[in-house]
Design an enzyme around this catalytic site. Structure first.
Site, PDB file in Angstrom:
ATOM      1  N   PRO A  80       0.843  -1.202   0.000  1.00  0.00           N
ATOM      2  CA  PRO A  80       0.000   0.000   0.000  1.00  0.00           C
ATOM      3  C   PRO A  80       0.879   1.254   0.000  1.00  0.00           C
ATOM      4  CG  PRO A  80      -0.277  -1.294   2.036  1.00  0.00           C
ATOM      5  CD  PRO A  80       0.774  -1.961   1.239  1.00  0.00           C
ATOM      6  N   SER A  83       1.871   4.627   3.338  1.00  0.00           N
ATOM      7  CA  SER A  83       1.560   3.882   4.550  1.00  0.00           C
ATOM      8  C   SER A  83       2.789   3.530   5.361  1.00  0.00           C
ATOM      9  CB  SER A  83       0.797   2.609   4.185  1.00  0.00           C
ATOM     10  OG  SER A  83      -0.447   2.955   3.647  1.00  0.00           O
ATOM     11  N   LEU A  85       5.410   1.920   4.384  1.00  0.00           N
ATOM     12  CA  LEU A  85       5.983   0.608   4.100  1.00  0.00           C
ATOM     13  C   LEU A  85       7.022   0.645   2.975  1.00  0.00           C
ATOM     14  CD1 LEU A  85       2.862  -1.746   4.545  1.00  0.00           C
ATOM     15  CD2 LEU A  85       4.514  -0.975   6.248  1.00  0.00           C
ATOM     16  N   ASP A 131      15.290   4.188   3.992  1.00  0.00           N
ATOM     17  CA  ASP A 131      14.378   3.381   3.162  1.00  0.00           C
ATOM     18  C   ASP A 131      15.103   2.803   1.943  1.00  0.00           C
ATOM     19  OD1 ASP A 131      12.338   4.094   4.886  1.00  0.00           O
ATOM     20  OD2 ASP A 131      10.909   4.553   3.288  1.00  0.00           O
TER      21      ASP A 131
HETATM   22  O1  PMV Z   1       8.450   7.115   4.029  1.00  0.00           O
HETATM   23  P1  PMV Z   1       8.369   6.437   5.323  1.00  0.00           P
HETATM   24  O2  PMV Z   1       7.014   6.520   5.947  1.00  0.00           O
HETATM   25  O3  PMV Z   1       8.905   5.049   5.286  1.00  0.00           O
HETATM   26  O4  PMV Z   1       9.313   7.248   6.362  1.00  0.00           O
HETATM   27  C1  PMV Z   1      10.661   7.395   6.156  1.00  0.00           C
HETATM   28  C2  PMV Z   1      11.378   7.539   7.452  1.00  0.00           C
HETATM   29  C3  PMV Z   1      11.718   8.945   7.902  1.00  0.00           C
HETATM   30  O5  PMV Z   1      12.663   8.792   8.961  1.00  0.00           O
HETATM   31  C4  PMV Z   1      10.494   9.659   8.441  1.00  0.00           C
HETATM   32  C5  PMV Z   1      12.336   9.811   6.800  1.00  0.00           C
HETATM   33  C6  PMV Z   1      13.708   9.381   6.355  1.00  0.00           C
HETATM   34  O6  PMV Z   1      14.157   9.911   5.322  1.00  0.00           O
HETATM   35  O7  PMV Z   1      14.367   8.552   7.014  1.00  0.00           O
END
Ligand code: PMV
Length: 296
Positions: A80, A83, A85, A131
Site C-alpha cells: 500500500p 503507509s 511501508l 528506506d
Molecule cells: O516514508 P516512510 O514513511 O517510510 O518514512 C521514512 C522515514 C523517515 O525517517 C520519516 C524519513 C527518512 O528519510 O528517514
C-alpha cells in the site's frame, strides 16, 4: 523482471534524519517490474511524475535517450502507498533494475543504492537514505548516517508481527519530516528517540523483544506530532490487549498514520486480537526477504 521488498522501521524513524541509528526490516510484500520493448501511444509510465523522474535518471545513467517511448513497464505492487511501508523506494529499485536489465546492465546493490536515494529525494525532499538502504539490501539492518550494517541476530526474523492499517496519511513523508523540523522541542525529543533506539537494538541483539522501550518510542513519536488520532486510538486498544504497538515510518497527522507495527510473543493470540479491531491487517514475518532480478 525485478522484485524489491517494502520495509518497516522497528525504531528510529525521524531521528534517523538527524543522524541517529535506525533499525529496519524488509517485508515479503514488494514491487515487481518488467521492462519490455514496445511503443505505446500512451505509455502510462510517463503520466506519473515520479516514474518520469525515475526514467530520466535511468536515461542519464545509461546514456540512452527516449526510454519513455521505447519501453513498456509492467509494475505490480503488493505494497500500500503512503503507509510507511517503503513503497516509493521499492518502486524506484524495481524500475531502475528492470530498465538497466533491459539494456543488458547489471547493477550491484552498491551502485543501485545511490540511484534509489536520488529517486526518492523527489518524494521525500530530504531522505535519510534509510528506506533506500533496506529496500536495496533486504534482511534487517542498522542504518546511521548513510552506513548500513546487517543486524547480527536472527531473533527478529523468528517473530511474527501484525501490520495494522490506521489509514493512509494525507501528508507526504516530506511534509511529516517538515512537521518534525519545526517542532519547538525537536532537539530534546530526537535525542530521546536516539537513546531509546540504542536500547531497543541492544535488547533485540540479546534475544528480547523490548516491550516498554517500543512503547516509549511510540510516545515520543506522538509528542513529535507525527501520530494522528485514528492511529493513537488503535494503538491504545492494542496496548490494552497486551500487544506491543507503535507507528512505523513517517506517520501522519490529519487522517491515518500508515501501518502500525504490532507484536506479541504468542502469534495465535496476536492474530486473534488484531482481528477484533475490524481494520485491515497483514500478518507477517520480517527480515526474511531480499530484492531479486533475472541475473540472480
Ligand atoms: O516514508 P516512510 O514513511 O517510510 O518514512 C521514512 C522515514 C523517515 O525517517 C520519516 C524519513 C527518512 O528519510 O528517514
Amino acid at each position: 523482471m525485478s522484485f524489491y521488498p517494502g520495509k518497516v522501521i522497528i525504531t528510529g524513524e525521524h531521528s534517523v534524519v538527524y543522524g541517529h541509528k535506525a533499525l529496519l526490516s524488509a517485508l515479503s510484500l514488494g514491487v515487481t517490474c518488467d521492462a519490455e520493448s514496445g511503443l505505446e501511444l500512451v505509455n502510462h509510465a510517463i503520466a506519473d511524475p515520479y516514474l518520469k523522474h525515475i526514467l530520466q535518471l535511468c536515461s542519464r545513467e545509461l546514456e540512452v535517450r527516449d526510454i519513455e517511448t521505447t519501453l513498456v513497464l509492467k509494475i505490480t505492487s503488493t505494497l500500500p502507498a503512503k503507509s510507511g511501508l517503503g513503497s516509493s523506494a521499492a518502486v524506484a529499485a524495481a524500475v531502475i533494475t528492470a530498465v538497466f536489465e533491459y539494456y543488458g546492465r547489471h547493477l550491484s546493490s552498491a551502485k543501485l543504492y545511490p540511484l534509489v536515494l536520488e529517486a526518492e529525494q523527489y518524494v521525500h525532499g530530504r531522505s535519510s537514505g534509510a528506506d533506500p538502504s533496506i529496500v536495496v539490501h533486504g534482511g534487517s539492518l542498522l542504518f546511521q548516517q548513510g552506513v548500513a550494517t546487517p543486524l547480527e541476530s536472527d531473533f527478529l526474523a523468528k517473530q511474527t508481527f501484525a501490520l495494522v492499517d490506521s489509514g493512509a496519511a494525507t501528508e507526504s513523508t516530506g511534509e511529516m519530516v517538515a512537521v518534525v523540523a519545526h517542532h519547538p522541542e525537536r532537539e530534546a525529543l530526537i535525542v530521546a528517540i536516539g537513546a531509546v533506539s540504542e536500547a531497543i537494538v541492544s535488547q533485540l541483539q540479546q534475544g528480547k523483544y523490548p516491550v516498554s522501550l517500543i512503547r516509549e518510542n511510540h510516545l515520543l513519536l506522538a509528542r513529535l506530532g507525527v501520530v494522528g488520532a485514528a492511529a493513537q486510538d488503535i494503538i491504545e486498544q492494542l496496548w490494552r490487549m497486551g500487544i506491543v504497538a507503535k507507528i512505523t515510518g513517517a506517520g501522519g497527522k490529519t487522517s491515518g498514520s500508515g501501518f502500525i507495527l504490532a507484536w506479541h510473543e504468542d502469534s495465535v493470540f496476536l492474530r486473534e486480537q488484531v482481528n477484533r479491531l475490524g481494520v485491515s491487517t497483514i500478518i507477517t514475518q520480517l527480515g526474511n526477504n531480499r530484492g531479486k532480478h533475472n541475473e540472480n
